[in-house]
Write an enzyme that holds these catalytic residues in place. Structure first.
Site, PDB file in Angstrom:
ATOM      1  N   HIS A 222      -5.600  -6.192  -1.548  1.00 38.56           N
ATOM      2  CA  HIS A 222      -5.809  -5.209  -2.620  1.00 38.56           C
ATOM      3  C   HIS A 222      -6.903  -4.205  -2.231  1.00 38.56           C
ATOM      4  CE1 HIS A 222      -6.082  -3.967  -6.946  1.00 38.56           C
ATOM      5  NE2 HIS A 222      -7.308  -3.624  -6.553  1.00 38.56           N
ATOM      6  N   GLU A 223      -8.057  -4.743  -1.853  1.00 38.54           N
ATOM      7  CA  GLU A 223      -9.164  -3.839  -1.509  1.00 38.54           C
ATOM      8  C   GLU A 223      -8.843  -3.032  -0.260  1.00 38.54           C
ATOM      9  OE1 GLU A 223     -11.151  -3.263  -3.735  1.00 38.54           O
ATOM     10  OE2 GLU A 223     -10.780  -5.048  -4.945  1.00 38.54           O
TER      11      GLU A 223
ATOM     12  N   HIS B 296      -6.895  -0.043  -1.272  1.00 34.87           N
ATOM     13  CA  HIS B 296      -7.804   1.039  -1.676  1.00 34.87           C
ATOM     14  C   HIS B 296      -8.402   1.690  -0.430  1.00 34.87           C
ATOM     15  CE1 HIS B 296      -7.928   0.544  -5.985  1.00 34.87           C
ATOM     16  NE2 HIS B 296      -8.420  -0.680  -5.955  1.00 34.87           N
TER      17      HIS B 296
ATOM     18  N   HIS C 214      -6.229   4.132   1.156  1.00 34.15           N
ATOM     19  CA  HIS C 214      -6.196   5.367   0.366  1.00 34.15           C
ATOM     20  C   HIS C 214      -7.329   6.301   0.814  1.00 34.15           C
ATOM     21  CE1 HIS C 214      -5.510   6.925  -4.045  1.00 34.15           C
ATOM     22  NE2 HIS C 214      -4.933   7.698  -3.162  1.00 34.15           N
TER      23      HIS C 214
END
Ligand SMILES: [Zn+2]
Length: 725
Positions: free
Chosen positions: A510-511, A514, A517
């Site tokens: 998940h991190e 990010h 991104h």
């Protein structure tokens, strides 16, 4: 500059040129006392930049005003990002004091920026004739975004209202800082000491090792310690056979922020809510939620509730099906302990002579399931139904393998290559630094990963930036993104591996999503780069990336037993997939309960704000019909999303909102028949991971998917479409 200031500047590493590779900060030389003088200088420099834009003789143009504003504050930005990084990941009493000291002046500075009358006059004039300006799509978006930033920060208020608004923002900055420090205090000061063998009943080897490690980090020569770090408390609640200790640990966990005295967050929450209500009123909104939602994809409370109200009754039905399954296991005769999996005892001490600590089956069956029981019995159901337990899975997820899996997925999807660089400066020996290259071999980012829990580190997992990508730097040129990921995994004992649960591995992905991104950002203007998107879009790249960790092709390649290097058996992958929707009712209800509380609280007008947020919370959960024994993800008094800053206030719904997008988005790969389908990956890269905020998020999603999102994949993923489970 007077002599005193110039002496500070010359001795202050924060203000010097950073000559480490990629302009990384000189962490070794930075001390808490450097921040106040450096930030004062940086704020002054920023104000001077703004004055230069405002007083120039030239009439306002996109380049001399909007693009110039986007080029400002680089010194302030680089110091602030180091500061917030250290206060979150490696804080100290000295840094905490500086944080309290700086909260108000920094807030006042930003109020002054966005209430700079001469500057706003130019921005407003350009905005008024935006249709007549020859702008690219990204420039048009930057103009609109910049104008909205000014308006939402009070640029259009009358002078007295502006003065009050700035005060409100300063007080909010101080209170949110205090809120976060109070939570950290309650987390850091608690430990459940397990001294006797009987206290460890049911704990698998990995958890004993991690609890022993936590004890030695606290200077204890023997015994085991459970802290309130998720990677200790959650497995403890899952495995401990000691109902009394589970209750004790659970009460400490959910009681963070609610202890009377110096660190009590109840009055802090109350004060924050008052100020937010006033902030919204100054802008002319009926409540804070309306103000916050006006700048989101959802737009309104009604849109958020439409989604929540669709999910909630399905989740309630699912949780009751799950409760029935739990009760069946509670009332069934207990199978002999040795019958669970062969790997369960990995690294474990045999424990044949433990006293029977649970109540006998018949008594347990009559007992209601309390919040400190649910995970324990759910784990039993999971083991029985799917022949699966965390202790059996973890040996296949040693931390370095999971990191490699994330890198490999990024390589196969987006062509990125990660090379460890041990020579790069970091702020703690646990932090690993990587150089990131694209498919053409050019360095596109620097990635720092800080995986372990520590006392001076806040709980949770998060991504942050030390520098954002842009091609609009002062003096021309580009800025290479420097991305940070923080996790809070319990470190393995010296010589032993750090083994992750599937949940932990998902968090890492998940991190890292990010992180991608930030790393893949490819826009012109800093304000529009990376994760600086609308807040209900920002969880799409992270949640979408989670899907790859459970893809069989990824598991076969990377989930290997830490001792034997054997890949995870197919049968175990099948069982993992079969168990995928297990306990999703519980998870969904807990999440939705926190979300409803957030929305309801921030929808209250000022005169209806509760004197005691805990009493209000209990009432609200009762009104909502929260089932017994389930609880909520975060209670208000330690709900960092809502009260450690205003970023997620009236915004906890964003995870579910983005999950509609990520569940629907991943289907594109399924439809293509390949989780790494190059054409789908290329569209995802271009329209989602690289585009930042340069296009409207709904349009970005549609460009990737070829249509708007549908909600069914989310409901299916969580097992909420079925009538029976
Ligand atoms: Zn996230």
């Amino acid at each position: 500059m007077d002599q005193r200031v110039s002496r500070i500047v010359s001795l202050n590493p924060l203000l010097e040129d950073w000559d480490a590779p990629y302009g990384l900060p000189p962490f070794d030389a930075i001390r808490a006392e450097h921040f106040v003088p450096a930030l004062q200088v940086a704020m002054q420099a920023h104000r001077a930049e703004l004055d230069t834009i405002a007083v120039q003789g030239e009439p306002p143009s996109f380049d001399n005003t909007i693009a110039a504003f986007d080029r400002c504050a680089r010194l302030l930005g680089r110091i602030e990002s180091v500061f917030y990084n250290l206060t979150a990941s490696q804080t100290s009493p000295e840094l905490q004091a500086v944080q309290r000291e700086l909260a108000a002046p920094l807030s006042a500075h930003y109020s002054a920026v966005f209430m700079h009358a001469g500057l706003f006059e130019r921005v407003d004039a350009l905005h008024a004739r935006r249709d007549a300006l020859p702008l690219t799509a990204e420039q048009r978006r930057l103009l609109e975004r910049t104008h909205l930033d000014f308006v939402r920060s009070g640029a259009k208020l009358a002078p007295e209202a502006q003065a009050r608004y700035a005060q409100v923002m300063e007080q909010l900055a101080e209170l949110t800082t205090r809120f976060a420090q109070n939570v950290l205090h309650d987390e850091a000061s608690y430990q459940l000491l397990l001294q006797r063998e009987a206290d460890l009943a049911g704990l698998p080897g990995f958890l004993r090792d991690a609890a022993r490690q936590a004890a030695s980090e606290r200077g204890l020569a023997e015994g085991h310690v459970i802290t309130l770090s998720r990677s200790l408390i959650v497995p403890f609640l899952t495995f401990s056979e000691r109902r009394d200790l589970r209750e004790m640990a659970w009460r400490a966990w959910v009681g963070r922020g609610e202890r009377a005295g110096e660190h009590d967050n109840r009055p802090v929450v109350r004060a924050i809510l008052e100020l937010r209500a006033e902030q919204a009123a100054l802008h002319g909104y009926a409540c804070y939620a309306d103000y916050a939602l006006a700048d989101t994809m959802a737009g309104t409370r009604a849109a958020v509730h439409a989604l929540l109200d669709d999910v909630w009754p399905r989740a309630l039905a699912a949780v009751e099906r799950e409760r029935k399954a739990l009760q069946e296991v509670m009332s069934a005769p207990r199978p002999p302990r040795a019958s669970s999996s062969p790997q369960e005892g990995m690294g474990n001490v045999a424990q044949p002579h433990l006293p029977m600590l649970e109540q006998p089956p018949t008594a347990a069956a009559q007992q209601p399931i309390e919040a400190w029981d649910w995970r324990y019995w759910a784990e039993k159901v999971r083991q029985q139904r799917y022949a699966l337990d965390d202790a059996q899975i973890k040996p296949y997820f040693p931390l370095p393998r999971v990191v490699q899996a994330a890198f490999d997925c990024a390589q196969r999807l987006f062509g990125l290559q990660f090379t460890a660089r041990e020579d790069l400066p970091v702020y703690h020996p646990d932090v690993k630094a990587y150089e990131v290259r694209n498919a053409a071999g050019a360095v596109v980012a620097v990635f720092l990963q800080d995986n372990f829990a520590r006392g001076p580190k806040r709980s949770g997992a998060w991504m942050s930036m030390l520098r954002s990508q842009s091609r609009n730097e002062p003096g021309g040129g580009s800025a290479l993104p420097v991305v940070l990921n923080n996790n809070n995994f319990a470190k393995g004992a010296p010589g032993a591996p750090t083994l992750l649960s599937l949940e932990d591995a998902r968090t890492l992905f998940h991190e890292f999503g990010h992180g991608l991104h930030g790393m893949l950002s490819d826009v012109h203007y800093e304000r529009l780069s990376g994760t600086q998107v609308l807040k209900d879009f920002v969880e799409l790249p992270s949640q979408l990336f989670e899907h790859w960790i459970t893809e069989p092709a990824v598991l076969k390649r990377h989930a290997r037993h830490w001792q034997t290097d054997e890949p995870i058996p197919d049968a175990l992958i099948e069982r993992l997939h079969a168990a995928r929707r297990f306990n999703q009712g519980y998870e969904t209800v807990r999440y939705c309960a926190s979300t409803y509380a957030d929305m309801a609280l921030h929808a209250l007008p000022r005169e209806q704000l509760p004197a005691d947020p805990c009493a209000w919370e209990a009432q609200e959960l009762h009104r909502l019909g929260l089932p017994d024994g389930v609880g909520m993800n975060h209670r208000l008094v330690h709900f960092q999303h809502l009260f450690s800053s205003s970023g997620y206030a009236a915004g906890y719904y964003v995870y579910l909102w983005a999950e509609v997008l990520d569940a629907d988005g991943f289907e594109a790969f399924k439809e293509a028949g390949d989780p790494f389908d190059p054409r789908v990956a290329e569209r995802l890269h271009r329209h989602v991971y690289a585009s930042g905020n340069s296009i409207e998020p709904g349009a970005a999603y549609a460009a990737f998917r070829g249509r708007g999102p549908q909600v069914e994949p989310l409901l299916r993923k969580r097992g909420l479409l079925e009538t029976v489970d």
